[in-house]
Write a protein that holds these residues in place. Structure first.
Motif, PDB file in Angstrom:
ATOM      1  N   ASP A 162       6.292   2.664   6.628  1.00 30.52           N
ATOM      2  CA  ASP A 162       5.126   2.092   7.313  1.00 30.52           C
ATOM      3  C   ASP A 162       5.530   1.695   8.741  1.00 30.52           C
ATOM      4  O   ASP A 162       6.343   0.791   8.926  1.00 30.52           O
ATOM      5  CB  ASP A 162       4.657   0.862   6.510  1.00 30.52           C
ATOM      6  CG  ASP A 162       3.585   0.076   7.247  1.00 30.52           C
ATOM      7  OD1 ASP A 162       3.082   0.585   8.276  1.00 30.52           O
ATOM      8  OD2 ASP A 162       3.251  -1.024   6.776  1.00 30.52           O
ATOM      9  N   PRO A 220       1.794  -0.063   1.736  1.00 31.94           N
ATOM     10  CA  PRO A 220       2.379   1.027   0.943  1.00 31.94           C
ATOM     11  C   PRO A 220       1.530   2.304   0.968  1.00 31.94           C
ATOM     12  O   PRO A 220       2.063   3.393   0.860  1.00 31.94           O
ATOM     13  CB  PRO A 220       2.471   0.450  -0.472  1.00 31.94           C
ATOM     14  CG  PRO A 220       1.648  -0.788  -0.474  1.00 31.94           C
ATOM     15  CD  PRO A 220       1.566  -1.267   0.931  1.00 31.94           C
ATOM     16  N   CYS A 251       2.758   4.724   3.398  1.00 34.04           N
ATOM     17  CA  CYS A 251       4.204   4.941   3.416  1.00 34.04           C
ATOM     18  C   CYS A 251       4.585   6.115   2.511  1.00 34.04           C
ATOM     19  O   CYS A 251       4.215   6.170   1.343  1.00 34.04           O
ATOM     20  CB  CYS A 251       4.915   3.669   2.960  1.00 34.04           C
ATOM     21  SG  CYS A 251       6.689   3.906   2.855  1.00 34.04           S
ATOM     22  N   ILE A 258       6.139  -2.191  -6.933  1.00 37.52           N
ATOM     23  CA  ILE A 258       6.648  -1.949  -5.573  1.00 37.52           C
ATOM     24  C   ILE A 258       5.540  -2.197  -4.553  1.00 37.52           C
ATOM     25  O   ILE A 258       5.762  -2.846  -3.519  1.00 37.52           O
ATOM     26  CB  ILE A 258       7.165  -0.494  -5.442  1.00 37.52           C
ATOM     27  CG1 ILE A 258       8.358  -0.258  -6.359  1.00 37.52           C
ATOM     28  CG2 ILE A 258       7.471  -0.140  -3.993  1.00 37.52           C
ATOM     29  CD1 ILE A 258       9.678  -0.750  -5.825  1.00 37.52           C
ATOM     30  N   CYS A 304       5.827  -4.965  -1.633  1.00 41.23           N
ATOM     31  CA  CYS A 304       5.766  -4.485  -0.246  1.00 41.23           C
ATOM     32  C   CYS A 304       4.695  -5.266   0.520  1.00 41.23           C
ATOM     33  O   CYS A 304       4.953  -5.784   1.611  1.00 41.23           O
ATOM     34  CB  CYS A 304       5.495  -2.993  -0.242  1.00 41.23           C
ATOM     35  SG  CYS A 304       5.143  -2.307   1.378  1.00 41.23           S
ATOM     36  N   GLY A 324      12.384  -5.407   1.054  1.00 40.78           N
ATOM     37  CA  GLY A 324      12.585  -4.751   2.344  1.00 40.78           C
ATOM     38  C   GLY A 324      12.669  -3.241   2.164  1.00 40.78           C
ATOM     39  O   GLY A 324      12.941  -2.754   1.068  1.00 40.78           O
TER      40      GLY A 324
HETATM   41 FE1  SF4 Z   1       7.453   1.768   2.257  1.00 41.04          FE
HETATM   42 FE2  SF4 Z   1       8.907   0.480   0.448  1.00 41.04          FE
HETATM   43 FE3  SF4 Z   1       9.039  -0.208   3.037  1.00 41.04          FE
HETATM   44 FE4  SF4 Z   1       6.867  -0.735   1.655  1.00 41.04          FE
HETATM   45  S1  SF4 Z   1       8.907  -1.583   1.273  1.00 41.04           S
HETATM   46  S2  SF4 Z   1       6.924   0.145   3.701  1.00 41.04           S
HETATM   47  S3  SF4 Z   1       6.740   1.035   0.272  1.00 41.04           S
HETATM   48  S4  SF4 Z   1       9.682   1.739   2.120  1.00 41.04           S
END
Ligand code: SF4
Ligand code: TRP
Length: 328
Positions: free
Chosen positions: A225, A237, A240, A257, A261, A267
């Motif tokens: 993201d 998410p 992403c 997840i 997020c 993170g």
């Molecule tokens: Fe993507 Fe995971 Fe980061 Fe959220 S925590 S932006 S789902 S990589």
């Protein structure tokens, strides 16, 4: 017992197979092989139409790809695995179809127009490449396949196959060929590490043969993201790419997840680490099998030889009927 419906599908041996092939094609082939009489083909003539300047890698990729097929669950006892160039009936039928396929059908084909526009690394303004879908029609019809599992991008080729089929049956007044239908792959399209379509030529693919370390490294380079800069920024998410991988490879923890997020409880680094673990778990069983098979390439060659013999028998039978119908 009624005979099983027949399936024909193929893949071009132009490189190593990646996760896109697994979720787009292979998982589907594996599911279909019990219910159908499946013919899975290494489409080396089709590959040559693009790779004619440098065709020497094709035979090695052919073996490597078939190792991947079997490792992922294609059972050579259940399905017929063969190499297109070893079954000459494809080319005879291709020529016969070429005689009555109007140029307009081929010039209008969206895949043809798109490739001419997009591909800049080689010259596809060739006589052979225009005829690509005619050869594909011959591949399918020479086995009288009823069903063809394909991705959406291949639908125009299937439509052309059906038109060629009708034109043949009409011209020679014999219903030799059944009209084949597509089995459309339902899986969401997997994007590459950079968010574009996963492809060898974009250098953004995760290969089935990648080591756990390579996967870890590749996943950590994935784009996430863009609005999430600090750990405390809540994430989105739904935009992403990492998240779309969770949806496909680990749906059981996707919701969790998503929540973490959005609430900035996880993170991106950890999120990716976890995804790499999940991917590696999925590929582990497959890696073991691949290692065994890679040690015994002669066995792969034997499997293909046996498949070629069987494919030739079926294809020659059809060709005989075709020639009889035409009075040749
Ligand atoms: Fe993507 Fe995971 Fe980061 Fe959220 S925590 S932006 S789902 S990589
Ligand atoms: N054109 C297909 C692809 O690029 C490969 C292919 C060749 C194929 N012959 C086929 C697929 C026949 C299905 C049926 O993916």
């Amino acid at each position: 017992m009624t005979a099983k419906n027949r399936i024909l599908s193929g893949m071009r041996p132009t490189g190593k197979l990646h996760l896109g092939h697994l979720v787009g094609t292979l998982d589907n082939w594996v599911k279909l092989q019990k219910e159908y009489d499946c013919y899975f083909m290494v489409a080396d003539w089709h590959a040559l139409m693009g790779e004619y300047e440098n065709p020497s890698g094709m035979s090695e990729y052919a073996i490597d790809n078939v190792i991947d097929w079997i490792s992922c669950g294609i059972d050579p006892k259940e399905s017929t695995l063969f190499v297109q160039s070893q079954v000459s009936a494809h080319l005879e039928l291709f020529l016969i179809f070429s005689c009555f396929t109007p140029l307009g059908w081929l010039e209008r084909c969206p895949t043809y127009k798109e490739q001419l526009r997009e591909v800049t690394t080689r010259d596809l303004h060739t006589y052979g490449f225009l005829g690509y879908p005619v050869l594909q029609a011959a591949d399918i019809l020479v086995y009288k396949a009823n069903k063809v599992p394909v991705g959406e991008d291949q639908l125009p080729h299937l439509e052309l196959t059906r038109e060629i089929c009708r034109r043949f049956n009409g011209l020679y007044k014999k219903n030799i060929f059944p009209e084949p239908n597509a089995i459309l792959t339902k899986a969401a399209r997997l994007l590459g590490l950079d968010g574009r379509k996963m492809s060898k030529s974009y250098n953004n693919a995760i290969n089935l043969s990648d080591s756990p370390e390579e996967i870890q490294k590749k996943v950590s380079s994935m784009i996430t993201d863009p609005k999430r800069i600090k750990l405390s920024d809540p994430g989105h998410p739904e935009v992403c790419n990492v998240n779309s991988y969770y949806a496909i490879f680990s749906p059981e923890i996707k919701d969790e997840i998503d929540d973490s997020c959005r609430q900035a409880k996880i993170g991106c680094t950890d999120c990716k680490k976890k995804l790499a673990e999940k991917l590696n778990q999925k590929l582990d069983a497959y890696r073991q099998k691949r290692r065994e098979l890679s040690r015994d390439k002669d066995m792969i060659k034997d499997i293909l030889h046996e498949g070629n013999v069987k494919a030739n028998t079926v294809a020659n039978e059809t060709l005989k009927e075709v020639k009889a119908a035409m009075g040749l």
